[in-house]
Design an enzyme around this catalytic site. Sequence first.
Site, PDB file in Angstrom:
ATOM      1  N   ASP A 191     -11.185  -2.972  -4.756  1.00  0.00           N
ATOM      2  CA  ASP A 191     -11.791  -1.642  -4.743  1.00  0.00           C
ATOM      3  C   ASP A 191     -10.826  -0.538  -4.305  1.00  0.00           C
ATOM      4  OD1 ASP A 191     -14.212  -1.300  -5.883  1.00  0.00           O
ATOM      5  OD2 ASP A 191     -15.372  -1.964  -4.148  1.00  0.00           O
ATOM      6  N   ARG A 198       0.841  -1.202   0.000  1.00  0.00           N
ATOM      7  CA  ARG A 198       0.000   0.000   0.000  1.00  0.00           C
ATOM      8  C   ARG A 198       0.872   1.246   0.000  1.00  0.00           C
ATOM      9  NH1 ARG A 198      -2.921  -3.426   3.451  1.00  0.00           N
ATOM     10  NH2 ARG A 198      -4.785  -4.124   2.382  1.00  0.00           N
ATOM     11  N   ASP A 200     -12.231 -11.678  -1.940  1.00  0.00           N
ATOM     12  CA  ASP A 200     -13.518 -11.336  -1.316  1.00  0.00           C
ATOM     13  C   ASP A 200     -14.693 -11.374  -2.307  1.00  0.00           C
ATOM     14  OD1 ASP A 200     -11.947 -10.873   0.896  1.00  0.00           O
ATOM     15  OD2 ASP A 200     -11.819  -8.716   0.541  1.00  0.00           O
ATOM     16  N   ASP A 217     -16.055  -9.016  -3.860  1.00  0.00           N
ATOM     17  CA  ASP A 217     -16.973  -7.943  -3.457  1.00  0.00           C
ATOM     18  C   ASP A 217     -16.944  -6.761  -4.426  1.00  0.00           C
ATOM     19  OD1 ASP A 217     -14.420  -7.108  -2.892  1.00  0.00           O
ATOM     20  OD2 ASP A 217     -14.841  -6.374  -0.881  1.00  0.00           O
ATOM     21  N   ARG A 276     -13.614 -10.032   4.198  1.00  0.00           N
ATOM     22  CA  ARG A 276     -13.771  -8.640   4.661  1.00  0.00           C
ATOM     23  C   ARG A 276     -15.205  -8.396   5.102  1.00  0.00           C
ATOM     24  NH1 ARG A 276      -9.795  -4.558   4.089  1.00  0.00           N
ATOM     25  NH2 ARG A 276      -8.599  -5.794   2.636  1.00  0.00           N
ATOM     26  N   THR A 292      -9.482 -10.037  -6.078  1.00  0.00           N
ATOM     27  CA  THR A 292      -9.549 -10.117  -4.615  1.00  0.00           C
ATOM     28  C   THR A 292     -10.282 -11.399  -4.241  1.00  0.00           C
ATOM     29  OG1 THR A 292     -10.670  -9.273  -2.643  1.00  0.00           O
ATOM     30  CG2 THR A 292     -11.553  -8.526  -4.722  1.00  0.00           C
TER      31      THR A 292
HETATM   32  O1  F6P Z   1      -9.260  -8.277   0.823  1.00  0.00           O
HETATM   33  C1  F6P Z   1      -8.629  -9.504   0.912  1.00  0.00           C
HETATM   34  C2  F6P Z   1      -8.416  -9.887   2.365  1.00  0.00           C
HETATM   35  O2  F6P Z   1      -7.776 -11.150   2.407  1.00  0.00           O
HETATM   36  C3  F6P Z   1      -9.669  -9.902   3.227  1.00  0.00           C
HETATM   37  O3  F6P Z   1     -10.437 -11.066   3.051  1.00  0.00           O
HETATM   38  C4  F6P Z   1      -9.089  -9.749   4.608  1.00  0.00           C
HETATM   39  O4  F6P Z   1     -10.001  -9.131   5.480  1.00  0.00           O
HETATM   40  C5  F6P Z   1      -7.909  -8.844   4.362  1.00  0.00           C
HETATM   41  O5  F6P Z   1      -7.582  -8.946   2.998  1.00  0.00           O
HETATM   42  C6  F6P Z   1      -6.694  -9.147   5.190  1.00  0.00           C
HETATM   43  O6  F6P Z   1      -5.772  -8.152   4.954  1.00  0.00           O
HETATM   44  P1  F6P Z   1      -4.256  -8.230   5.414  1.00  0.00           P
HETATM   45  O7  F6P Z   1      -3.562  -9.206   4.502  1.00  0.00           O
HETATM   46  O8  F6P Z   1      -3.763  -6.852   5.231  1.00  0.00           O
HETATM   47  O9  F6P Z   1      -4.257  -8.736   6.822  1.00  0.00           O
END
Ligand code: F6P
Length: 319
Positions: free
Chosen positions: A103, A72, A128, A130, A172, A126
């Site tokens: 998104d 990020r 998700d 979504d 998510r 993703t």
């Molecule tokens: O958006 C993909 C995802 O794996 C979600 O399902 C989950 O909430 C999030 O990313 C976890 O993020 P990180 O890898 O930053 O912990």
Amino acid sequence: MKRIGVLTGGGDAAGMNAAVRAAVRTIWHHGLEAVGINRGWQGLAEADARVMEPGSVSGILHLGGTILRTFRYPDFATEEGDAVMAKSLKKLKLDGLVVIGGDGSFRGANKLMKDFDVPVIGVPATIDNDIPGTDRSIGYDTALNIAVDAVDKIKDTASSHGRIFVIEVMGRNYGLLAAQVAMATGAEETLVPEMKYDVNELCARMEQAYAMGKYHALIIVAEGAARASQVTYEINQRLNRPVRMVVLGHVQRGGAPSAFDRILATRMTHHATDMLIAGKHGVMVGVVANKIKTSALVKRTGADSKVVHQNWELAQLLG
Ligand code: F6P
């Protein structure tokens, strides 16, 4: 047009490498230079990039994660961050950018178009699922299969010991992954963020099932609905039965992409790259009813909750 960039953003999703491969090879087919942005948005801000020849994407179709990596860039919203980005974009001299992500990445893509005048096209990726404008995003199918495989294994031990298992899956704030895991594994109960749950009712239903001869119970919990630890605690307070919990977590993000994800990534990204080179941008390419469709990158609506309801209801009815 000379140089087209390729970036992966957000959480990694199995199939991103197939998308990178499709973008790079399509760019070269048009006689243009493909530039891979290393480390996602952070790399773009630091002009961390490499020219990618068609051979550089050989042997990656079956690999999980993303060879470009993904980070990020929280400073993107600040004045200083924007100044750094502007300098980097000038250095990179990109005539367009293929953004493969969710998104959050599309919001970044919008900003690139609006504030920096970079033509961008989006490809949804993703676990998700979504993202409105596509039936499936890259990585969802693989994550679903990984979770189903894990729950099948848990079911064996749950059944041997007559235990209740609370299993938390990712997604998510969207419950589709949980609802479909539940449907594919025959789970007894499913908690999704789209539906309120009452732990007393849930316990009463499980007791009734045990009374009718069931010997174990699987409860699939979407991370956006509740934490497995909390649900386990609440059940323990109410029932005199052995309860265990498993958080599947990032296991769902890794591993080789399914054939479905490889094909989806290849189709969508090839189309997106072709479109970008033909002069179209500001859209996301998706697949709806097996046909390639585009939707605007701006003013995106929320994820479809109706499909979660349908899947959840059927999983509950038959579980
Ligand atoms: O958006 C993909 C995802 O794996 C979600 O399902 C989950 O909430 C999030 O990313 C976890 O993020 P990180 O890898 O930053 O912990």
